[in-house]
Scaffold this motif. Structure first.
Motif, PDB file in Angstrom:
ATOM      1  N   MET A  36     -15.158  -2.841  -9.289  1.00  0.00           N
ATOM      2  CA  MET A  36     -15.063  -3.968  -8.349  1.00  0.00           C
ATOM      3  C   MET A  36     -16.149  -4.988  -8.678  1.00  0.00           C
ATOM      4  N   SER A  37     -15.761  -6.236  -8.901  1.00  0.00           N
ATOM      5  CA  SER A  37     -16.713  -7.268  -9.292  1.00  0.00           C
ATOM      6  C   SER A  37     -17.253  -7.986  -8.060  1.00  0.00           C
ATOM      7  N   MET A  38     -18.559  -7.980  -7.918  1.00  0.00           N
ATOM      8  CA  MET A  38     -19.208  -8.728  -6.841  1.00  0.00           C
ATOM      9  C   MET A  38     -20.224  -9.655  -7.499  1.00  0.00           C
ATOM     10  N   LEU A  39     -19.813 -10.893  -7.751  1.00  0.00           N
ATOM     11  CA  LEU A  39     -20.663 -11.841  -8.451  1.00  0.00           C
ATOM     12  C   LEU A  39     -21.817 -12.274  -7.562  1.00  0.00           C
ATOM     13  N   LEU A  40     -22.993 -12.282  -8.142  1.00  0.00           N
ATOM     14  CA  LEU A  40     -24.180 -12.671  -7.398  1.00  0.00           C
ATOM     15  C   LEU A  40     -24.399 -14.176  -7.487  1.00  0.00           C
ATOM     16  N   PRO A  41     -25.084 -14.759  -6.513  1.00  0.00           N
ATOM     17  CA  PRO A  41     -25.454 -16.177  -6.647  1.00  0.00           C
ATOM     18  C   PRO A  41     -26.441 -16.352  -7.785  1.00  0.00           C
ATOM     19  N   SER A  42     -26.485 -17.545  -8.375  1.00  0.00           N
ATOM     20  CA  SER A  42     -27.464 -17.796  -9.433  1.00  0.00           C
ATOM     21  C   SER A  42     -28.876 -17.790  -8.864  1.00  0.00           C
ATOM     22  N   VAL A  43     -29.019 -18.236  -7.623  1.00  0.00           N
ATOM     23  CA  VAL A  43     -30.268 -18.114  -6.863  1.00  0.00           C
ATOM     24  C   VAL A  43     -29.888 -17.878  -5.406  1.00  0.00           C
ATOM     25  N   PRO A  44     -30.708 -17.175  -4.640  1.00  0.00           N
ATOM     26  CA  PRO A  44     -30.384 -16.975  -3.233  1.00  0.00           C
ATOM     27  C   PRO A  44     -30.480 -18.279  -2.438  1.00  0.00           C
TER      28      PRO A  44
END
Length: 296
Positions: free
Chosen positions: A1-9
């Motif tokens: 399952m892909s959960m892409l993270l933000p580039s910065v919070p």
């Protein structure tokens, strides 16, 4: 399952004001290290810095704290902090990226949820993301809990200020999760840093006195300018007769290139600043005066 993270919070914007009204909620700002977390739902834990660099090796105690959590595939946003029994306390020996000791006194405080059971919910209003997060952690554990959400900002600020905590975050309840600071949804108001630091060196520019190099709690915290001509003249005489050596075991590349006269006899000065940065330096320091005095 892909959960892409933000580039910065998502980051709060510094503001001297506290927005008020029924559309706003407020949380205590913990004096810690921003740490988004990705849980794969199978006891896999990934910690990230605010620059989205892996941090499992730096904070194995937080990895162990989160491994037993069974809330499905999720991405949490929060910060790692140290609570000294009275207030959150940013101690670099515990929270710095170079720390080596396994420390079970560290806590993880959550304030937002980006993925819920693998679903990307960043576009949902903050109040809904927060409600989902709070439902996943209904009980406060000593080292793992969701930061409370309050609805009276000025009252919370007074509480924080009276107890000398770091500050508060004001959040628009309908705001989506937006990367960085290009928004008008979250604002932070911090208690001003006011300290007595040691002047251990004089930084020169074109061979003339420019600023003072500061030490606090045995570490380098930056330099401060704002000297008047009379102070510069006194310093020029003082540094000629009290030359010493650098008191720090290592210096940044920028400081190594600077023209600094180190002092054999440090002296105190009073400084105010917006905050200590994550690297332990004063942000926008201002010189108040010389000599000791009460810190606040």
């Amino acid at each position: 399952m892909s959960m892409l993270l933000p580039s910065v919070p998502m980051a709060p914007v510094t503001s001297p004001d506290i927005p008020v009204g029924p559309d706003w909620g407020y949380q205590i700002k913990w004096d810690g290290v921003r740490t988004p977390v990705r849980l794969d739902g199978r006891n896999g834990v990934e910690l990230f810095s605010k620059r989205m660099e892996p941090r499992n090796g730096t904070f194995p105690e937080i990895v162990d704290l989160l491994k037993p959590i069974n809330i499905g595939a999720s991405v949490l946003d929060g910060e790692i902090a140290y609570f000294d029994g009275t207030r959150p306390n940013f101690q670099r020996v515990r929270l710095g990226v170079r720390k080596r000791k396994y420390d079970e006194s560290l806590i993880y405080v959550m304030f937002d949820l980006l993925y819920d059971d693998g679903e990307d919910i960043r576009s949902l209003p903050f109040k809904e993301r927060y409600a989902r997060l709070a439902a996943k952690f209904p009980n406060k554990e000593p080292r793992l809990f969701v930061s409370d959400l309050f609805y009276d900002g000025p009252a919370l600020w007074n509480w924080v200020n009276d107890r000398e905590w770091e500050g508060i975050i004001s959040k628009h309840l309908d705001s989506p999760y937006v990367e960085g600071k290009k928004h008008n949804h979250w604002f932070k108001k911090r208690k001003e840093v006011r300290i007595v630091a040691d002047v251990v060196g004089v930084k020169l520019k074109d061979k003339k006195v420019s600023s003072l190099v500061l030490r606090y709690e045995d570490r380098y915290i930056g330099h401060v300018s704002g000297l008047d001509n009379a102070s510069k003249q006194v310093l020029e005489q003082f540094m000629r007769t009290h030359r010493g050596s650098c008191p720090f075991p290592e210096l940044s590349a920028g400081m190594k290139k600077s023209d600094v006269i180190w002092l054999s006899v440090p002296f105190p000065c009073r400084v105010t600043a917006l905050e200590f940065t994550d690297t332990g330096l004063l942000r926008q320091p201002k010189l108040i005066g010389f000599g000791g005095g009460d810190e606040s």
